[in-house]
Design an enzyme around this catalytic site. Structure first.
Site, short mmCIF file in Angstrom:
data_model
loop_
_atom_site.label_atom_id
_atom_site.label_comp_id
_atom_site.label_asym_id
_atom_site.label_seq_id
_atom_site.Cartn_x
_atom_site.Cartn_y
_atom_site.Cartn_z
CE LYS A 72 62.46 12.59 15.95
NZ LYS A 72 61.74 13.73 15.32
CE LYS A 96 58.10 15.20 25.37
NZ LYS A 96 57.21 15.82 24.33
CE LYS A 108 57.95 21.19 20.36
NZ LYS A 108 57.45 19.94 20.96
CB THR A 192 51.14 11.96 20.97
OG1 THR A 192 52.19 12.23 20.03
CG2 THR A 192 51.32 12.83 22.19
CG ASN A 223 47.62 13.56 16.34
OD1 ASN A 223 47.98 12.94 17.32
ND2 ASN A 223 47.81 13.10 15.12
CB SER A 360 59.53 10.48 16.10
OG SER A 360 58.51 11.32 15.66
N1 GLU Z 1 56.03 17.20 19.01
C1 GLU Z 1 56.03 15.94 19.69
C2 GLU Z 1 56.46 16.12 21.13
O1 GLU Z 1 56.35 17.18 21.69
C3 GLU Z 1 56.81 14.87 18.95
C4 GLU Z 1 58.26 15.15 18.72
C5 GLU Z 1 58.94 14.17 17.79
O2 GLU Z 1 58.29 13.24 17.34
O3 GLU Z 1 60.12 14.38 17.52
O4 GLU Z 1 56.84 15.19 21.78
#
Ligand code: GLU
Length: 433
Positions: A72, A96, A108, A192, A223, A360
């Protein structure tokens, strides 16, 4: 911006593992496994430009670890994207998701491009082209992308649509952060920043902060930076400085954040304004650079832009008492040592910005169930998880007398260890268990 060479950022990210390993009771095999991304994909994306010419962009997707669930993590479009950066970001996503206790591993993606130089149609072609190239690598139970720096809900919608065309059926759960009518979740847009806000509220109640006396600087007004600033402002916190990639503004009286956000989103410029409806008037503010903003004497500093902002070069000059990492990786490991020595409290990225991936997860669950939740349910479920994990990390920090980042990594490692050990490690197979 200080740009680290390709793999420096990744090896720096891994240093946090070794530090946490001193405290966490985990199998050494787990640390060994976590030093290597599970799978890496590099692609070339040819895009027909509006003037008829062809450009080829480079893109990456890294699935770092999937012991706790499918990969994810977001997709960023930025000129400084490199494989090393994407590996580091995918590693952080792994930690995370474990910190939040949500059933995902980490991944990623990124494309090396300045999307501000593309037309809307070029951006759509690039987004769809990238998904075509990585379609076999991702999937609703394999690896689920989402927005990140300079990507947004509309781009996620294009990507979901492209993947669905290739699959011959609608697959909303392949990507999160989609527009609401296309299967997005309510509350994903500001999640976030909201997660970071909930962390700050936890500190507020533990330390007895009075919001009106707290002065805050926010680096990055995209954002996440806007959302956390809006929520803090509504509670009475004084936001005395904000910046975007062009530079920042500073006013000790504090800014009217809804007006600034309105101006920034309408004009793509950051100016000190006061808006009444659509009527905005420019007001006084000192200009300052991003570097100057970081060194302001404020109570809370919120880096919400890019990685590697606080380094060995400027760490000694940071005056803020509390730093909330809304960006991923804004502080290098060497800078961490200096800030810790100087008694700074850092709420680490893998906790502070985890609200995004948590909602998410809610979106993915709703897509799989085909049943959608009201906004207050999303908010209360997010708050419950943030509060629970903030508390777990706070307790570990006190138990081990360590900094909050190390405590967060101890928690992540403990959970990843549980998943990996469930298949058996050396201790089990050699009969020493
Ligand atoms: N890009 C965001 C992060 O760095 C969200 C990642 C997601 O929702 O999968 O946490």
């Amino acid at each position: 911006m200080i740009v680290a060479s390709d793999d420096t950022i990744f090896s720096d990210a891994l240093r946090r593992l070794d530090k946490a390993f001193q405290f966490a009771d985990v199998d050494p095999e787990v640390i060994l496994r976590l030093k290597y991304p599970k799978a890496t994909m590099q692609v070339a994306i040819p895009v027909r430009m509006d003037d008829g010419s062809l450009r080829v962009f480079e893109g990456y997707r890294v699935r770092y670890d999937d012991s706790r669930g499918p990969g994810k993590g977001g997709i960023r479009f930025h000129p400084s994207v490199s494989l090393g950066e994407v590996k580091a970001l995918a590693f952080w996503m792994t930690c995370k998701c474990a910190v939040m206790g949500i059933p995902f591993g980490g991944a990623k993606g990124g494309v090396t491009v300045n999307p501000k130089e593309l037309s809307r149609l070029e951006l759509e072609r690039l987004s769809r082209g990238f998904i075509r190239q990585i379609a076999d690598f991702i999937g609703p139970d394999r690896d689920i992308p989402a927005p990140d720096v300079y990507t947004n809900a509309m781009i996620m919608g294009w990507m979901m649509d492209e993947y669905s065309k290739l699959s011959g059926q609608r697959v909303p759960a392949v990507i999160t952060g989609k527009p609401i009518p296309l299967g997005g979740s309510l509350g994903r847009d500001d999640a976030t920043g909201r997660g970071a806000y909930y962390c700050i509220k936890e500190f507020e109640s533990r330390k007895g902060w009075v919001p009106g006396e707290m002065r805050v600087a926010v680096q990055g007004f995209g954002n996440a930076g806007q959302s956390v600033a809006q929520l803090l402002y509504a509670d009475g916190y004084k936001i005395v400085a904000v910046s975007d990639s062009q530079g920042g503004i500073h006013n000790e009286d504090g800014f009217d954040i809804p007006s600034l956000a309105y101006m920034k989103n309408e004009s793509r410029r950051l100016e000190a304004v006061y808006c009444n409806g659509a009527l905005c008037e420019t007001i006084n503010a000192d200009r300052l650079t991003n570097e100057e903003l970081l060194k302001l004497d404020v109570d809370i500093l919120i880096p919400a832009a890019m990685e590697n902002q606080i380094t060995i070069e400027n760490a000694e000059q940071i005056k803020a008492h509390v730093i909330v990492e809304v960006a991923n990786g804004p502080i290098t490991s060497q800078a961490d040592e200096i800030l810790n020595k100087n008694g700074k409290i850092i709420i680490p990225d893998i906790l502070a910005n985890a609200g995004g991936v948590t909602v998410s997860y809610f979106e993915w669950v709703q897509n799989k169930a085909g049943y959608y939740w009201p906004l207050d349910e999303v908010h209360s479920k997010l708050r419950a998880i943030m509060t629970r994990e903030f508390g777990n990390i706070y307790d570990l920090m006190q138990k081990y007398e360590c900094d909050m980042r190390t405590a967060a990594y101890v928690l992540a490692l403990t959970r990843i260890n549980e998943a990996i050990s469930a298949h058996g490690t050396d201790r089990y197979f050699s009969g020493n268990d």
